[in-house]
Design a protein around this motif. Structure first.
Motif, PDB file in Angstrom:
ATOM      1  N   MET A 104       0.855  -1.186   0.000  1.00 15.32           N
ATOM      2  CA  MET A 104       0.000   0.000   0.000  1.00 15.32           C
ATOM      3  C   MET A 104       0.885   1.227   0.000  1.00 15.32           C
ATOM      4  SD  MET A 104      -3.047  -1.113   2.603  1.00 15.32           S
ATOM      5  CE  MET A 104      -1.906  -1.611   3.899  1.00 15.32           C
ATOM      6  N   ALA A 105       1.133   1.752  -1.182  1.00 17.33           N
ATOM      7  CA  ALA A 105       2.070   2.858  -1.314  1.00 17.33           C
ATOM      8  C   ALA A 105       1.370   4.183  -1.036  1.00 17.33           C
ATOM      9  CB  ALA A 105       2.674   2.861  -2.718  1.00 17.33           C
ATOM     10  N   LEU A 106       1.700   4.786   0.092  1.00 15.93           N
ATOM     11  CA  LEU A 106       1.190   6.117   0.415  1.00 15.93           C
ATOM     12  C   LEU A 106       2.264   7.172   0.224  1.00 15.93           C
ATOM     13  CD1 LEU A 106      -0.866   5.431   3.695  1.00 15.93           C
ATOM     14  CD2 LEU A 106      -1.672   5.442   1.328  1.00 15.93           C
ATOM     15  N   ASP A 107       3.447   6.762  -0.150  1.00 17.71           N
ATOM     16  CA  ASP A 107       4.580   7.670  -0.258  1.00 17.71           C
ATOM     17  C   ASP A 107       4.262   8.834  -1.194  1.00 17.71           C
ATOM     18  OD1 ASP A 107       7.247   8.384   0.415  1.00 17.71           O
ATOM     19  OD2 ASP A 107       7.890   7.707  -1.560  1.00 17.71           O
ATOM     20  N   GLY A 108       4.352  10.044  -0.666  1.00 12.88           N
ATOM     21  CA  GLY A 108       4.130  11.241  -1.461  1.00 12.88           C
ATOM     22  C   GLY A 108       2.686  11.665  -1.604  1.00 12.88           C
ATOM     23  N   LYS A 109       1.761  10.873  -1.128  1.00 16.21           N
ATOM     24  CA  LYS A 109       0.349  11.231  -1.240  1.00 16.21           C
ATOM     25  C   LYS A 109      -0.020  12.280  -0.183  1.00 16.21           C
ATOM     26  CE  LYS A 109      -1.795   7.318  -3.520  1.00 16.21           C
ATOM     27  NZ  LYS A 109      -2.167   8.174  -4.670  1.00 16.21           N
ATOM     28  N   VAL A 110      -0.807  13.254  -0.596  1.00 13.47           N
ATOM     29  CA  VAL A 110      -1.302  14.270   0.324  1.00 13.47           C
ATOM     30  C   VAL A 110      -2.631  13.770   0.883  1.00 13.47           C
ATOM     31  CG1 VAL A 110      -2.031  16.665   0.613  1.00 13.47           C
ATOM     32  CG2 VAL A 110      -0.192  16.091  -1.017  1.00 13.47           C
ATOM     33  N   ILE A 111      -2.654  13.493   2.179  1.00 13.47           N
ATOM     34  CA  ILE A 111      -3.849  12.922   2.805  1.00 13.47           C
ATOM     35  C   ILE A 111      -4.333  13.842   3.917  1.00 13.47           C
ATOM     36  CG2 ILE A 111      -4.872  10.929   3.936  1.00 13.47           C
ATOM     37  CD1 ILE A 111      -2.720   9.192   2.768  1.00 13.47           C
ATOM     38  N   ALA A 112      -5.565  14.284   3.801  1.00 14.08           N
ATOM     39  CA  ALA A 112      -6.200  15.128   4.810  1.00 14.08           C
ATOM     40  C   ALA A 112      -7.011  14.238   5.742  1.00 14.08           C
ATOM     41  CB  ALA A 112      -7.102  16.165   4.148  1.00 14.08           C
ATOM     42  N   VAL A 113      -6.836  14.403   7.046  1.00 20.25           N
ATOM     43  CA  VAL A 113      -7.495  13.550   8.038  1.00 20.25           C
ATOM     44  C   VAL A 113      -8.171  14.424   9.085  1.00 20.25           C
ATOM     45  CG1 VAL A 113      -7.231  11.658   9.688  1.00 20.25           C
ATOM     46  CG2 VAL A 113      -5.668  11.825   7.725  1.00 20.25           C
ATOM     47  N   THR A 114      -9.439  14.166   9.344  1.00 26.73           N
ATOM     48  CA  THR A 114     -10.138  14.930  10.381  1.00 26.73           C
ATOM     49  C   THR A 114     -10.068  14.203  11.718  1.00 26.73           C
ATOM     50  OG1 THR A 114     -12.338  13.935  10.048  1.00 26.73           O
ATOM     51  CG2 THR A 114     -11.740  15.791   8.631  1.00 26.73           C
ATOM     52  N   GLY A 115     -10.055  14.988  12.783  1.00 28.82           N
ATOM     53  CA  GLY A 115     -10.058  14.427  14.131  1.00 28.82           C
ATOM     54  C   GLY A 115      -8.772  13.718  14.504  1.00 28.82           C
ATOM     55  N   VAL A 116      -7.636  14.393  14.332  1.00 27.19           N
ATOM     56  CA  VAL A 116      -6.334  13.740  14.539  1.00 27.19           C
ATOM     57  C   VAL A 116      -5.791  13.884  15.957  1.00 27.19           C
ATOM     58  CG1 VAL A 116      -5.659  13.953  12.118  1.00 27.19           C
ATOM     59  CG2 VAL A 116      -5.066  15.785  13.727  1.00 27.19           C
ATOM     60  N   THR A 117      -6.564  14.474  16.847  1.00 23.13           N
ATOM     61  CA  THR A 117      -6.023  14.710  18.190  1.00 23.13           C
ATOM     62  C   THR A 117      -6.150  13.495  19.099  1.00 23.13           C
ATOM     63  OG1 THR A 117      -8.123  15.648  18.960  1.00 23.13           O
ATOM     64  CG2 THR A 117      -6.490  17.179  18.055  1.00 23.13           C
ATOM     65  N   THR A 118      -6.917  12.505  18.681  1.00 18.05           N
ATOM     66  CA  THR A 118      -7.109  11.322  19.520  1.00 18.05           C
ATOM     67  C   THR A 118      -7.622  10.160  18.681  1.00 18.05           C
ATOM     68  OG1 THR A 118      -8.146  10.540  21.584  1.00 18.05           O
ATOM     69  CG2 THR A 118      -9.507  11.870  20.107  1.00 18.05           C
ATOM     70  N   GLY A 119      -7.619   8.963  19.276  1.00 19.63           N
ATOM     71  CA  GLY A 119      -8.278   7.806  18.682  1.00 19.63           C
ATOM     72  C   GLY A 119      -7.838   7.422  17.290  1.00 19.63           C
ATOM     73  N   ARG A 130      -2.321  20.052  -3.756  1.00 18.70           N
ATOM     74  CA  ARG A 130      -3.376  19.091  -4.083  1.00 18.70           C
ATOM     75  C   ARG A 130      -3.799  18.348  -2.818  1.00 18.70           C
ATOM     76  NH1 ARG A 130       1.422  16.499  -4.715  1.00 18.70           N
ATOM     77  NH2 ARG A 130       1.457  14.271  -4.171  1.00 18.70           N
ATOM     78  N   VAL A 131      -4.916  17.626  -2.935  1.00 21.18           N
ATOM     79  CA  VAL A 131      -5.346  16.682  -1.909  1.00 21.18           C
ATOM     80  C   VAL A 131      -5.641  15.369  -2.626  1.00 21.18           C
ATOM     81  CG1 VAL A 131      -7.114  16.071  -0.214  1.00 21.18           C
ATOM     82  CG2 VAL A 131      -6.316  18.421  -0.361  1.00 21.18           C
ATOM     83  N   ASP A 132      -4.846  14.350  -2.330  1.00 22.20           N
ATOM     84  CA  ASP A 132      -5.045  13.051  -2.977  1.00 22.20           C
ATOM     85  C   ASP A 132      -6.113  12.221  -2.285  1.00 22.20           C
ATOM     86  OD1 ASP A 132      -2.926  13.356  -4.932  1.00 22.20           O
ATOM     87  OD2 ASP A 132      -1.528  13.119  -3.255  1.00 22.20           O
ATOM     88  N   ALA A 133      -6.237  12.378  -0.974  1.00 16.75           N
ATOM     89  CA  ALA A 133      -7.213  11.590  -0.224  1.00 16.75           C
ATOM     90  C   ALA A 133      -7.689  12.371   0.991  1.00 16.75           C
ATOM     91  CB  ALA A 133      -6.612  10.258   0.215  1.00 16.75           C
ATOM     92  N   LEU A 134      -8.939  12.123   1.342  1.00 13.94           N
ATOM     93  CA  LEU A 134      -9.548  12.722   2.527  1.00 13.94           C
ATOM     94  C   LEU A 134     -10.131  11.601   3.369  1.00 13.94           C
ATOM     95  CD1 LEU A 134     -10.933  14.964   4.290  1.00 13.94           C
ATOM     96  CD2 LEU A 134     -12.828  14.882   2.639  1.00 13.94           C
ATOM     97  N   VAL A 135      -9.795  11.581   4.656  1.00 13.58           N
ATOM     98  CA  VAL A 135     -10.386  10.633   5.595  1.00 13.58           C
ATOM     99  C   VAL A 135     -11.296  11.405   6.554  1.00 13.58           C
ATOM    100  CG1 VAL A 135      -9.978   8.963   7.435  1.00 13.58           C
ATOM    101  CG2 VAL A 135      -8.435   9.041   5.465  1.00 13.58           C
ATOM    102  N   ASN A 136     -12.596  11.173   6.413  1.00 10.54           N
ATOM    103  CA  ASN A 136     -13.579  11.797   7.300  1.00 10.54           C
ATOM    104  C   ASN A 136     -13.754  10.911   8.529  1.00 10.54           C
ATOM    105  OD1 ASN A 136     -14.396  14.204   5.844  1.00 10.54           O
ATOM    106  ND2 ASN A 136     -15.339  12.827   4.351  1.00 10.54           N
ATOM    107  N   ASN A 137     -12.952  11.187   9.531  1.00  2.82           N
ATOM    108  CA  ASN A 137     -12.922  10.356  10.729  1.00  2.82           C
ATOM    109  C   ASN A 137     -13.765  10.920  11.870  1.00  2.82           C
ATOM    110  OD1 ASN A 137     -11.732   8.631  12.993  1.00  2.82           O
ATOM    111  ND2 ASN A 137     -10.907  10.649  13.503  1.00  2.82           N
ATOM    112  N   VAL A 138     -13.955  12.225  11.912  1.00  2.33           N
ATOM    113  CA  VAL A 138     -14.681  12.846  13.020  1.00  2.33           C
ATOM    114  C   VAL A 138     -16.076  12.230  13.154  1.00  2.33           C
ATOM    115  CG1 VAL A 138     -15.878  14.972  13.692  1.00  2.33           C
ATOM    116  CG2 VAL A 138     -13.464  15.031  13.120  1.00  2.33           C
ATOM    117  N   GLY A 139     -16.458  11.944  14.380  1.00  2.00           N
ATOM    118  CA  GLY A 139     -17.787  11.393  14.642  1.00  2.00           C
ATOM    119  C   GLY A 139     -17.974  11.184  16.129  1.00  2.00           C
TER     120      GLY A 139
END
Length: 274
Positions: free
Chosen positions: A1-16, A82-91
């Motif tokens: 799973m090559a993530l090298d160089g990918k711009v990934i936006a992640v919500t809720g990164v302060t915990t869990g 750019r944004v290559d991926a977005l992870v909507n984690n907040v919930g």
């Protein structure tokens, strides 16, 4: 799973889950941009990763607000183009976790819908605007087995997760020709502070000691964090380039009905041992 160089936006990164994902992605070479409401915790995560030689930018923000969603995604664009991926984690289900439907207040309703659906909708909206012009991208929504398996006293959390699952399908269909893949990771409860609080509430309600991971039956144990993060990484990577509009269940068979097994009935009856 090559993530090298990918711009990934992640919500809720302060915990869990969000924090675990940010750390894992960055250590796999991704350029992580994270958002959260607790600036002290978020900056601590980002600083630790940068000290290891990895890339992470932290944005203090509340993604239940559309303008904050836009600012979060714009920060990634400004920094990396750019944004290559977005992870909507907040919930979340709010506090307390379990509330009979007749007792749900408008404020509790709005809080849960904002956390689970509004945040994902407006972050996705902001990301899609850039992904379309860039030729594609990936959006991954973190959902729950209660989106399909009804659960008493968690009605607002459950229906907002069900709506999130359908948001996944709608976006996947609408932006298929733009090369934007949209998928869901369905979890059955992760071993986080939030799930520990919920477990304590169940124990208090049944007048039983709080169970531990060693004494809980398999059917009601949470999903291990590594499995969740690996699924998120897969759906953000090019290895899943043919996968869209799909729900990947990493939930210890809860979506298949394990929550209704004899093990759960034993647990709720006070017989916590396997």
């Amino acid at each position: 799973m090559a993530l090298d160089g990918k711009v990934i936006a992640v919500t809720g990164v302060t915990t869990g889950i969000g924090r675990a994902a940010a750390r894992s992605f960055a250590r796999q070479g991704a350029l992580v941009v994270g958002v959260g409401r607790r600036s002290d915790r978020g900056e601590q995560v980002a600083a630790a990763l940068r000290a290891e030689g990895h890339s992470m930018i932290f944005v203090t923000g509340d993604v239940t607000r559309p303008d904050e969603c836009t600012r979060f995604i714009d920060t990634a664009i400004t920094a990396h183009g750019r944004v290559d991926a977005l992870v909507n984690n907040v919930g979340g289900s709010g506090t307390p976790t379990y509330v009979p439907t007749v007792d749900v207040t408008p404020a509790q309703f709005d809080e849960s819908v904002a956390l689970n659906l509004r945040s994902a909708f407006f972050c996705s909206q902001a990301a899609v605007k850039h992904m379309r012009t860039a030729g594609g991208g990936a959006i991954v929504n973190v959902s729950s087995c209660v989106g399909t398996q009804a659960m008493a006293t968690q009605v607002v959390y459950a229906i907002s997760k069900a709506a999130l699952d359908h948001l996944t399908r709608c976006l996947a269909v609408e932006y298929l020709e733009d090369g934007i893949r949209v998928n869901t990771v369905v979890i059955g409860g992760a071993m986080t502070k939030q799930s520990a609080r919920a477990l304590s509430e169940v124990a208090a309600a049944t007048h039983r000691p709080v169970p531990t991971a060693e004494t809980l039956p398999d059917a009601v144990q949470g999903t291990d964090m590594d499995s969740i993060v690996d699924a998120l990484a897969f759906l953000c990577s090019d290895a899943s380039r043919g996968v869209t509009a799909t729900a990947v269940a990493v939930d210890r068979a809860r979506s298949a009905g394990a929550v209704f097994s004899a093990a759960l009935l034993d647990a709720l009856g006070g017989r916590w041992n396997r």
